[in-house]
Design an enzyme around this catalytic site. Structure first.
Site, mmCIF file in Angstrom:
data_model
loop_
_atom_site.group_PDB
_atom_site.id
_atom_site.type_symbol
_atom_site.label_atom_id
_atom_site.label_comp_id
_atom_site.label_asym_id
_atom_site.label_seq_id
_atom_site.Cartn_x
_atom_site.Cartn_y
_atom_site.Cartn_z
ATOM 1 N N ASP A 60 21.810 -34.498 23.260
ATOM 2 C CA ASP A 60 20.543 -33.853 23.576
ATOM 3 C C ASP A 60 20.473 -32.518 22.845
ATOM 4 O O ASP A 60 21.475 -32.073 22.285
ATOM 5 C CB ASP A 60 20.296 -33.740 25.087
ATOM 6 C CG ASP A 60 21.354 -32.949 25.829
ATOM 7 O OD1 ASP A 60 22.391 -32.618 25.223
ATOM 8 O OD2 ASP A 60 21.150 -32.646 27.014
ATOM 9 N N TYR A 62 20.317 -28.573 21.597
ATOM 10 C CA TYR A 62 21.002 -27.346 22.015
ATOM 11 C C TYR A 62 20.199 -26.695 23.144
ATOM 12 O O TYR A 62 18.963 -26.700 23.117
ATOM 13 C CB TYR A 62 21.104 -26.365 20.850
ATOM 14 C CG TYR A 62 21.934 -26.849 19.685
ATOM 15 C CD1 TYR A 62 23.273 -27.207 19.849
ATOM 16 C CD2 TYR A 62 21.389 -26.913 18.400
ATOM 17 C CE1 TYR A 62 24.045 -27.631 18.776
ATOM 18 C CE2 TYR A 62 22.155 -27.336 17.317
ATOM 19 C CZ TYR A 62 23.483 -27.698 17.512
ATOM 20 O OH TYR A 62 24.239 -28.109 16.442
ATOM 21 N N PHE A 73 21.773 -31.580 15.723
ATOM 22 C CA PHE A 73 22.805 -30.697 15.173
ATOM 23 C C PHE A 73 22.264 -29.497 14.380
ATOM 24 O O PHE A 73 23.016 -28.611 14.013
ATOM 25 C CB PHE A 73 23.816 -31.479 14.301
ATOM 26 C CG PHE A 73 24.579 -32.515 15.062
ATOM 27 C CD1 PHE A 73 25.600 -32.156 15.942
ATOM 28 C CD2 PHE A 73 24.267 -33.862 14.952
ATOM 29 C CE1 PHE A 73 26.291 -33.109 16.671
ATOM 30 C CE2 PHE A 73 24.957 -34.825 15.683
ATOM 31 C CZ PHE A 73 25.983 -34.446 16.536
ATOM 32 N N HIS A 181 33.478 -37.036 18.155
ATOM 33 C CA HIS A 181 32.372 -36.065 18.071
ATOM 34 C C HIS A 181 32.871 -34.785 17.380
ATOM 35 O O HIS A 181 34.042 -34.421 17.513
ATOM 36 C CB HIS A 181 31.887 -35.751 19.494
ATOM 37 C CG HIS A 181 30.569 -35.055 19.527
ATOM 38 N ND1 HIS A 181 30.456 -33.694 19.437
ATOM 39 C CD2 HIS A 181 29.308 -35.535 19.632
ATOM 40 C CE1 HIS A 181 29.171 -33.355 19.486
ATOM 41 N NE2 HIS A 181 28.455 -34.457 19.606
#
Length: 215
Positions: A60, A62, A73, A181
């Site tokens: 989701d 920031y 990102f 990740h």
């Protein structure tokens, strides 16, 4: 030619979607949410359906001030790099010797890299707070339609949340690249050293497509 509007039209006219919009409007009215409402679908606006070559699936947005800009990102030029993005750039440098300082990934999006979060909004300071709203129905549809209607797209799944999307993707038709990740908690478990950027470009070149300029 397919477009995002034709792909999303059936779901956008459904009662489910109208309910999602109502709840979302209330969330944005009652408190601070990210990204700004006008950027919710920025990933689709910058990367048309027919242009998608690569999909990088995020979780989701920031949840800190001035960070989320509608692309997974990514942060705007001049914003301090969040830890996951810093690690993405470390791997890019190690893989292709490209040094990036700006966290704004719009140039990637404009080259056919769909930077798609699974959930498209979040309450300030509350990660995962909009996971129950129903965004996944919309983003799962996006991924499954890309799998169904396009050929040889490269899907990049970082971490367990993104890897749950694998059943939506026909791995006979498409390339799926998976690793840990890039967050500081997980990056050392296989994200670092994955050489994902050179792998993506090798696959693109082998298909006769232009590689992504990651710089």
């Amino acid at each position: 030619m397919e477009s995002w509007s034709s792909i999303l039209k059936p779901i956008q006219s459904s009662p489910f979607y109208q309910e999602l919009l109502l709840v979302l409007n209330k969330e944005y009215e009652q408190g601070l949410c990210y990204p700004p409402k006008e950027l919710l679908f920025r990933a689709l606006e910058l990367t048309p359906f027919e242009d998608v070559k690569v999909v990088i699936v995020g979780q989701d947005p920031y949840h800190g001030p001035d960070q989320a800009n509608g692309l997974s990102f990514s942060v705007d030029q001049g914003v301090k790099l969040p830890p996951s993005l810093r690690n993405i750039f470390k791997e890019l440098n190690s893989d292709l010797q490209i040094h990036r300082e700006s966290g704004d990934l719009e140039s990637w999006a404009r080259q056919g890299v769909l930077l798609l979060n699974s959930v498209l909004s979040v309450r300030a300071s509350q990660p995962g707070s909009h996971q129950a709203l129903g965004w996944e129905v919309v983003t799962d549809l996006i991924l499954s339609k890309l799998s169904e209607k396009r050929e040889r797209v490269i899907f990049v799944l970082w971490g367990a949340q993104a890897q749950k999307k694998q059943p939506l993707i026909d791995s006979q038709k498409h390339v799926v690249l998976q690793s840990a990740h890039p967050s500081p908690l997980a990056a050392y478990r296989g994200f670092f050293g994955s050489k994902v950027f050179s792998k993506i470009n090798s696959h693109l070149v082998s298909q006769g497509l232009s590689p992504v300029d990651w710089s």
